[in-house]
Design a protein around this motif. Structure first.
Motif, mmCIF file in Angstrom:
data_model
loop_
_atom_site.group_PDB
_atom_site.id
_atom_site.type_symbol
_atom_site.label_atom_id
_atom_site.label_comp_id
_atom_site.label_asym_id
_atom_site.label_seq_id
_atom_site.Cartn_x
_atom_site.Cartn_y
_atom_site.Cartn_z
ATOM 1 N N CYS A 86 0.838 -1.209 0.000
ATOM 2 C CA CYS A 86 0.000 0.000 0.000
ATOM 3 C C CYS A 86 0.869 1.254 0.000
ATOM 4 N N ASN A 92 -1.776 6.111 0.492
ATOM 5 C CA ASN A 92 -2.012 7.124 1.524
ATOM 6 C C ASN A 92 -1.875 8.549 0.981
ATOM 7 N N LYS A 148 -10.467 -5.715 -3.997
ATOM 8 C CA LYS A 148 -11.474 -5.757 -2.932
ATOM 9 C C LYS A 148 -11.337 -6.989 -2.039
ATOM 10 N N TYR A 157 -10.236 -1.697 3.543
ATOM 11 C CA TYR A 157 -10.922 -1.226 2.345
ATOM 12 C C TYR A 157 -10.865 0.297 2.211
ATOM 13 N N ASP A 158 -11.054 1.024 3.309
ATOM 14 C CA ASP A 158 -11.021 2.483 3.238
ATOM 15 C C ASP A 158 -9.686 2.975 2.710
ATOM 16 N N LYS A 159 -8.609 2.365 3.160
ATOM 17 C CA LYS A 159 -7.264 2.741 2.725
ATOM 18 C C LYS A 159 -7.062 2.422 1.240
ATOM 19 N N LYS A 161 -9.497 2.098 -1.128
ATOM 20 C CA LYS A 161 -10.698 2.400 -1.911
ATOM 21 C C LYS A 161 -10.385 2.868 -3.338
ATOM 22 N N THR A 162 -9.453 3.790 -3.491
ATOM 23 C CA THR A 162 -9.128 4.292 -4.830
ATOM 24 C C THR A 162 -8.597 3.161 -5.706
ATOM 25 N N CYS A 164 -9.239 -0.068 -5.340
ATOM 26 C CA CYS A 164 -10.366 -0.960 -5.627
ATOM 27 C C CYS A 164 -11.286 -0.370 -6.695
ATOM 28 N N ASP A 165 -11.584 0.912 -6.589
ATOM 29 C CA ASP A 165 -12.427 1.577 -7.590
ATOM 30 C C ASP A 165 -11.800 1.506 -8.977
#
Length: 189
Positions: A86, A92, A148, A157-159, A161-162, A164-165
């Motif tokens: 990540c 981040n 995901k 998931y919040d971290k 999200k971009t 995953c989208d």
């Protein structure tokens, strides 16, 4: 939310590193193109110092995410590796979300470009080649697990999200059956 200037669309549509560099070099100098240069250098560099050019490190890290999804979290090892990936993929960095989203889509596009090759998704040590539909289903599964799937598994998931989208959006553009396949994968979680 992920809108970028029209002048960068051609850069993001190309998946070959050398062609991307040519486009990048032709862009007017500015803060945005300087940031794209940083991303390019981070993505296409030899992180393992094996004297190789144009290694797509971000593509490799996406594949690592897929593998991590099936790995046990022995003594937190999976979570540590996930956090490292990540950070390498700048998940981040909230200042450049739109540029990162399009870079992530480019990673997914490059990955998906390999998913229609003859040996992809074959079974029995390559003796039973996959048909086109099986390749798409396998590609969908791979993308889900490297985005995901791992994000939900480790509660980040919040971290992610971009990421995953971006991978989802690229996958949906890859083949229409991916929408239903992706929904099936979400139901297994």
């Amino acid at each position: 939310m992920y809108a970028i200037s029209e002048k960068f669309k051609n850069y993001y549509s190309v998946i070959e590193p050398k062609q991307r560099l040519e486009i990048l070099n032709s862009l007017p100098i500015g803060e945005d193109s300087s940031f794209l240069r940083v991303l390019y250098d981070e993505r296409y560099s030899d992180h393992t110092n094996k004297k190789r050019d144009n290694i797509d490190w971000w593509l490799w890290r996406a594949i690592c995410l897929n593998m991590l999804c099936g790995k046990m979290n022995l003594f937190g090892s999976r979570r540590r590796e996930l956090n490292t990936i990540c950070a390498e993929l700048r998940m981040n960095d909230f200042k450049h979300v739109a540029f990162l989203y399009h870079e992530y889509r480019n990673v997914a596009r490059r990955y998906l470009s390999t998913c229609k090759s003859a040996g992809y998704a074959s079974r029995f040590m390559g003796l039973s080649p996959a048909n086109d539909n099986q390749k798409v289903v396998k590609a969908c599964s791979d993308i889900w697990y490297m985005s995901k799937g791992i994000a939900l598994l480790d509660g980040v998931y919040d971290k992610m999200k971009t990421w995953c989208d971006a991978l989802y959006d690229e996958l949906i553009d890859f083949d229409p059956i991916c929408i239903d396949e992706y929904k099936k994968l979400e139901g297994t979680n």
